[in-house]
Motif scaffolding. Structure first.
Motif, PDB file in Angstrom:
ATOM      1  N   ASP A  96       0.829  -1.212   0.000  1.00 44.78           N
ATOM      2  CA  ASP A  96       0.000   0.000   0.000  1.00 44.78           C
ATOM      3  C   ASP A  96       0.860   1.257   0.000  1.00 44.78           C
ATOM      4  OD1 ASP A  96      -2.555  -1.005  -0.207  1.00 44.78           O
ATOM      5  OD2 ASP A  96      -2.871  -1.159   1.959  1.00 44.78           O
ATOM      6  N   LEU A  97       2.034   1.204   0.621  1.00 49.66           N
ATOM      7  CA  LEU A  97       2.931   2.350   0.598  1.00 49.66           C
ATOM      8  C   LEU A  97       3.499   2.567  -0.805  1.00 49.66           C
ATOM      9  CD1 LEU A  97       4.805   1.899   4.004  1.00 49.66           C
ATOM     10  CD2 LEU A  97       3.117   3.652   3.413  1.00 49.66           C
ATOM     11  N   LEU A  98       3.724   1.488  -1.539  1.00 46.18           N
ATOM     12  CA  LEU A  98       4.143   1.629  -2.928  1.00 46.18           C
ATOM     13  C   LEU A  98       3.017   2.249  -3.762  1.00 46.18           C
ATOM     14  CD1 LEU A  98       6.002  -1.765  -3.482  1.00 46.18           C
ATOM     15  CD2 LEU A  98       7.031   0.496  -3.184  1.00 46.18           C
ATOM     16  N   ARG A  99       1.797   1.814  -3.503  1.00 48.06           N
ATOM     17  CA  ARG A  99       0.651   2.403  -4.209  1.00 48.06           C
ATOM     18  C   ARG A  99       0.538   3.895  -3.883  1.00 48.06           C
ATOM     19  NH1 ARG A  99      -1.905  -2.742  -2.298  1.00 48.06           N
ATOM     20  NH2 ARG A  99      -1.957  -4.117  -4.129  1.00 48.06           N
ATOM     21  N   ARG A 145      -5.741  -8.205  -5.494  1.00 48.04           N
ATOM     22  CA  ARG A 145      -5.200  -6.909  -5.864  1.00 48.04           C
ATOM     23  C   ARG A 145      -3.921  -7.101  -6.675  1.00 48.04           C
ATOM     24  NH1 ARG A 145      -4.992  -3.023  -0.697  1.00 48.04           N
ATOM     25  NH2 ARG A 145      -5.251  -1.368  -2.258  1.00 48.04           N
ATOM     26  N   THR A 146      -3.634  -6.152  -7.541  1.00 44.14           N
ATOM     27  CA  THR A 146      -2.416  -6.197  -8.340  1.00 44.14           C
ATOM     28  C   THR A 146      -1.191  -6.086  -7.437  1.00 44.14           C
ATOM     29  OG1 THR A 146      -3.534  -5.159 -10.207  1.00 44.14           O
ATOM     30  CG2 THR A 146      -1.126  -5.074 -10.192  1.00 44.14           C
ATOM     31  N   HIS A 147      -0.233  -6.960  -7.654  1.00 43.85           N
ATOM     32  CA  HIS A 147       1.012  -6.893  -6.885  1.00 43.85           C
ATOM     33  C   HIS A 147       1.879  -5.767  -7.435  1.00 43.85           C
ATOM     34  CE1 HIS A 147       4.471  -8.153  -4.547  1.00 43.85           C
ATOM     35  NE2 HIS A 147       5.197  -8.087  -5.651  1.00 43.85           N
ATOM     36  N   ARG A 148       2.457  -4.981  -6.542  1.00 45.24           N
ATOM     37  CA  ARG A 148       3.368  -3.903  -6.918  1.00 45.24           C
ATOM     38  C   ARG A 148       4.764  -4.228  -6.414  1.00 45.24           C
ATOM     39  NH1 ARG A 148       0.875  -1.472 -10.967  1.00 45.24           N
ATOM     40  NH2 ARG A 148      -1.361  -1.316 -10.484  1.00 45.24           N
ATOM     41  N   ALA A 149       5.717  -4.270  -7.324  1.00 48.36           N
ATOM     42  CA  ALA A 149       7.099  -4.537  -6.951  1.00 48.36           C
ATOM     43  C   ALA A 149       7.810  -3.223  -6.642  1.00 48.36           C
ATOM     44  CB  ALA A 149       7.823  -5.266  -8.077  1.00 48.36           C
ATOM     45  N   ARG A 150       8.662  -3.256  -5.635  1.00 48.44           N
ATOM     46  CA  ARG A 150       9.371  -2.048  -5.204  1.00 48.44           C
ATOM     47  C   ARG A 150      10.185  -1.434  -6.337  1.00 48.44           C
ATOM     48  NH1 ARG A 150      13.682  -3.964  -1.681  1.00 48.44           N
ATOM     49  NH2 ARG A 150      14.847  -4.013  -3.626  1.00 48.44           N
TER      50      ARG A 150
END
Length: 247
Positions: A80-83, A214-219
């Motif tokens: 969520d912080l990446l989002r 939810r879509t995975h977000r990579a750092r």
């Protein structure tokens, strides 16, 4: 602004710290006051996004210490912080480029022979040739000061909504201001389209692919996307400053 040195002081021994945002381009030089507010917005957005990514590092370390692990997948809260970093970056893009257009476009349109003036003239011709003339345009023509009203309406059209993709950056920012395509090529703007897709998925759908997923977000991917945005936004401001200085 947080630096990579700051991040290194927080990383446990033997664990590489996550990459942080690349530095911004150097601020435009010379007397170009019309781009200064936009640059301040860009700088503030970069600082806020950097701080958010620094917070991710702190949260990640705390979670690792609590779980007794030195590696592993990011938690939903960490992603969520990446989002949030994507949303902050998007907000900064809108704020700085809309301010750039509001401040610089009128001056460039009024200057004889500029690409910005030619783009504005083409807009007027297209509006006048339309089968159904838009009411705001008609009202501007009938205003006590039509010259000012028409230009104000043109600037409003270029700044009234959030940017939705590279085509809008081309038309509403680069080409409207007369920034040379060689300085900010189409392909560099098109490279931002995956960022816009991610931003829209987060803002309009909370990044859910299905009600349960939810879509995975990579750092690394997220930081790379944000870096591209700050790079292009900075170049658009810098190149606009050059156009303004080229009297």
């Amino acid at each position: 602004m947080e630096t990579q040195t700051d991040a290194l002081t927080l990383a446990p021994i033997g664990i590489a710290p996550p990459p942080m945002l690349a530095p911004l381009h150097p601020e435009p030089r010379g007397r170009v006051p019309l781009v200064r507010p936009a640059w301040k917005f860009l700088t503030a957005a970069h600082k806020s996004t950097s701080a958010l990514l620094q917070s991710l590092l702190i949260v990640r370390q705390a979670n690792k210490e609590t779980a007794g692990k030195t590696h592993g997948r990011y938690s939903n809260e960490e992603i969520d912080l990446l989002r949030a970093a994507i949303v902050f970056t998007s907000s900064g893009l809108d704020a700085c480029l809309q301010r750039l257009v509001r401040d610089a476009l009128p001056a460039l349109v009024r200057r004889d022979g500029t690409p910005a003036q030619r783009a504005y003239t083409l807009y007027l011709k297209q509006e006048l040739a339309a089968e159904n003339i838009a009411e705001p345009f008609r009202d501007a023509v009938l205003a006590p000061d039509p010259t000012q009203a028409l230009l104000a309406g043109y600037v409003s059209m270029r700044t009234k909504a959030s940017y939705q993709g590279s085509k809008e950056l081309q038309k509403r920012v680069r080409d409207a201001l007369g920034v040379p395509r060689a300085a900010v090529p189409d392909q560099d703007l098109a490279a931002l389209d995956p960022f816009f897709i991610a931003r829209n998925a987060i803002v309009h759908g909370m990044d859910y692919e299905t009600p349960r997923k939810r879509t995975h977000r990579a750092r690394a991917d997220t930081i790379a996307q944000c870096d591209l945005v700050f790079d292009v936004a900075g170049r658009l401001i810098i190149e606009t400053a050059k156009v303004l200085r080229n009297k």
